[in-house]
Design an enzyme around this catalytic site. Sequence first.
Site, PDB file in Angstrom:
ATOM      1  N   HIS A  25      76.133 -12.352   8.909  1.00  0.00           N
ATOM      2  CA  HIS A  25      75.919 -11.975   7.511  1.00  0.00           C
ATOM      3  C   HIS A  25      74.561 -12.483   7.076  1.00  0.00           C
ATOM      4  O   HIS A  25      74.151 -13.570   7.493  1.00  0.00           O
ATOM      5  CB  HIS A  25      77.017 -12.557   6.604  1.00  0.00           C
ATOM      6  N   ASP A  42      84.439  -7.590   7.215  1.00  0.00           N
ATOM      7  CA  ASP A  42      84.863  -6.370   7.904  1.00  0.00           C
ATOM      8  C   ASP A  42      85.582  -6.637   9.215  1.00  0.00           C
ATOM      9  O   ASP A  42      86.120  -5.726   9.823  1.00  0.00           O
ATOM     10  CB  ASP A  42      83.643  -5.476   8.178  1.00  0.00           C
TER      11      ASP A  42
END
Length: 433
Positions: free
Chosen positions: A311, A368
């Site tokens: 991320h 996700d």
Amino acid sequence: MTAAASTETAKLSLNGQTIDLPVIIGTEKEKAFEIGKLRDQTGVITMDPGFGNTGSCVSSITFLDGERGVLRYRGIPIEQLAEQATSTETAHLLIYGELPNKRELEQFTQRVSERYALPDGMERFFDAFPKSAHPMAVLSAMITVLSSYYPQLLNPYPTREEMDEIILTLMAKIPTLAAVAYRRSRGLDVVAPRADLGYSANYLNMVFGGPGKKDPDPTIVQAFRQMLILHADHEQNCSTSTVRLVGSSRTNAFSSISSGVSALWGPLHGGANQAVIEMLESIQKGGGDSKKYIAMAKDKTSMFRLMGFGHRVYKNFDPRSRIIKKACDQVLAKLGVKDPLLDIAKQLEEAALKDEYFVTRKLYPNVDFYSGIILRAIGIPTNEFTVIFALGRLPGWLAHWKELVESGQRIGRPRQIYMGPTERPYRPLTQRG
Ligand code: CMC
């Protein structure tokens, strides 16, 4: 806006010239140098491709601390909202800044639900898409089509009332668009929206319900509600920044949100939830050996990345993925589903978290990584996953669009450093070898 102009300044020296850069301090003590006048003062711009270190606005919607794994909507921790709030309350909180009281919630819920239906005649547009159309392409296109029914909501400088109407219209009709697209693409009759169901249950009913079918299972509704809340906002991510940038041209909310849907589709962003499941499925087909994928992800000659890992902002853990991982076990157990992909995902996570490549780069599972397993368990087809992310992110996009328009921020227009050929003459075709 809540950012305070401080008395602190930063000094920048260049070619014997020193200038003072004002420092802006946010309510959580984050700091930024204000460089808006830098080019006028020095002739120099800043360079930050990918905007890893560039603030594009001040915002009072969402706070995120990537080092500590903190995510708060309007100050309220994501863990509390995921556990206790409804998606409608969360949407109200993001868009209007406060959790609604009982009367406000009833009013907001009613005003959204009475707008669920699509305009007359709009359904025929869905039949024009080929069966191969990706649901995100259909969603983005149909949001733009929706704008053609509401010319009165396209005012570049909407009044307060117009802004409310835009928000209610999009909150209400985008789930309906997504559900109608789902049904039409499978040759199924459309299921009319129902105001007596909650926001999540209504969507699930429009997708899976119909004559003779029961109302959606409360376990599934609860899991879906949590997915919407966890995805509802994430400050200046790619799709939200797209919504803001497009909105800054003072185009309308329909086209801004449609652009956000397009940005979200990418596998590095919202499209990762689909890509994760496809990756886990290929690991399963290959006999469950995840080592090959870890090796591929580390191989700098391949473009492959471990989907659902890493991320830009979270460097210790993604608080959303912790909630989702826990929810995954609970939802599967409640529904009595045994998904071998969950075991593969857990093995892959364990192997990656021990691997020096992932450890040194601070790459952890993101939102996700496990969300697709929940979506599979509740019956959502893989290519619809990113649509669910879009439905979740909708209140965040609307909140940012509203904040942008109300702030009067000027049009977004980054600069560049040109690296192409310097001036050269045009050569007629006959002289080009
Ligand atoms: N697999 C392998 N290597 C990775 C990965 C990954 N998933 N993510 C980052 N890296 C490496 C990257 O190659 C780079 O290595 P090096 O320093 O040797 O060049 C280093 O880690 C830093 O990565 P970066 O490209 O600078 O990171 P970024 O902030 O630009 O990208 C990201 C963030 C999320 C796009 C990226 O981690 C990624 O592609 N992840 C996979 C896709 C994904 O899961 N996306 C969903 C993000 S969360 C939901 C959302 O916001 O939409």
